[in-house]
Design a protein around this motif. Structure first.
Motif, PDB file in Angstrom:
ATOM      1  N   TRP A   1       0.842  -1.190   0.000  1.00  0.00           N
ATOM      2  CA  TRP A   1       0.000   0.000   0.000  1.00  0.00           C
ATOM      3  C   TRP A   1       0.885   1.250   0.000  1.00  0.00           C
ATOM      4  N   PRO A   2       0.561   2.218  -0.843  1.00  0.00           N
ATOM      5  CA  PRO A   2       1.384   3.435  -0.928  1.00  0.00           C
ATOM      6  C   PRO A   2       1.606   4.140   0.405  1.00  0.00           C
ATOM      7  N   VAL A   3       0.614   4.125   1.283  1.00  0.00           N
ATOM      8  CA  VAL A   3       0.763   4.811   2.565  1.00  0.00           C
ATOM      9  C   VAL A   3       1.681   4.026   3.513  1.00  0.00           C
ATOM     10  N   VAL A   4       1.822   2.731   3.304  1.00  0.00           N
ATOM     11  CA  VAL A   4       2.624   1.882   4.184  1.00  0.00           C
ATOM     12  C   VAL A   4       4.055   1.716   3.671  1.00  0.00           C
ATOM     13  N   ARG A   5       4.251   1.740   2.366  1.00  0.00           N
ATOM     14  CA  ARG A   5       5.563   1.469   1.766  1.00  0.00           C
ATOM     15  C   ARG A   5       6.708   2.287   2.356  1.00  0.00           C
ATOM     16  N   PRO A   6       6.563   3.596   2.574  1.00  0.00           N
ATOM     17  CA  PRO A   6       7.690   4.353   3.153  1.00  0.00           C
ATOM     18  C   PRO A   6       8.060   3.875   4.553  1.00  0.00           C
ATOM     19  N   PHE A   7       7.068   3.515   5.346  1.00  0.00           N
ATOM     20  CA  PHE A   7       7.337   3.033   6.697  1.00  0.00           C
ATOM     21  C   PHE A   7       7.956   1.639   6.661  1.00  0.00           C
ATOM     22  N   ALA A   8       7.512   0.818   5.727  1.00  0.00           N
ATOM     23  CA  ALA A   8       8.099  -0.514   5.562  1.00  0.00           C
ATOM     24  C   ALA A   8       9.566  -0.386   5.155  1.00  0.00           C
ATOM     25  N   ALA A   9       9.858   0.563   4.283  1.00  0.00           N
ATOM     26  CA  ALA A   9      11.246   0.776   3.844  1.00  0.00           C
ATOM     27  C   ALA A   9      12.126   1.209   5.012  1.00  0.00           C
ATOM     28  N   ILE A  10      11.617   2.086   5.855  1.00  0.00           N
ATOM     29  CA  ILE A  10      12.376   2.525   7.032  1.00  0.00           C
ATOM     30  C   ILE A  10      12.607   1.338   7.968  1.00  0.00           C
ATOM     31  N   GLY A  11      11.554   0.562   8.205  1.00  0.00           N
ATOM     32  CA  GLY A  11      11.681  -0.619   9.058  1.00  0.00           C
ATOM     33  C   GLY A  11      12.687  -1.608   8.506  1.00  0.00           C
ATOM     34  N   TYR A  12      12.650  -1.825   7.191  1.00  0.00           N
ATOM     35  CA  TYR A  12      13.592  -2.747   6.563  1.00  0.00           C
ATOM     36  C   TYR A  12      15.027  -2.259   6.762  1.00  0.00           C
ATOM     37  N   ARG A  13      15.260  -0.977   6.525  1.00  0.00           N
ATOM     38  CA  ARG A  13      16.608  -0.429   6.671  1.00  0.00           C
ATOM     39  C   ARG A  13      17.114  -0.573   8.109  1.00  0.00           C
TER      40      ARG A  13
END
Length: 118
Positions: free
Chosen positions: A88-100
């Protein structure tokens, strides 16, 4: 198979995660150390810092959190649902931060080895 998850086979945490995916998902799981990176158009830096997703056509189409989402989409419930949420576009940035964050501190997580520090 629906695709291939390419991970860092030198990392204990990554290997444990790949083993989990093997039990729950329907995709191939391959350590990057067993692949011809040039043929895939990948560099050692790319594969040693983030998991990669290769689609059924052989193209590498996702990296990091996006690759995890694609891998989760091959699993059963509730993991498939989690994979959808991660796209989901609203979740992707947070998922990317979590992954990093996980990638950066993977050597401190359960299942890690000294190879993860490199």
């Amino acid at each position: 198979m629906t695709g291939t998850c390419i991970y860092d086979g030198d990392c204990g945490f990554c290997t444990r995660s790949a083993q989990w995916l093997q039990r729950h998902g329907d995709c191939a799981i391959v350590p990057w150390q067993a692949l011809d990176l040039d043929a895939l158009g990948l560099t050692e830096e790319q594969v040693s810092t983030a998991v990669q997703w290769q689609d059924p056509t052989g193209a590498v189409t996702a990296s990091g959190a996006d690759a995890i989402a694609q891998a989760l989409l091959t699993c059963g419930r509730p993991w498939r649902w989690m994979g959808r949420v991660l796209t989901w576009p609203v979740v992707r940035p947070f998922a990317a931060i979590g992954y990093r964050l996980v990638a950066r501190y993977r050597y401190k997580l359960p299942g890690s080895t000294d190879a993860c520090r490199i």
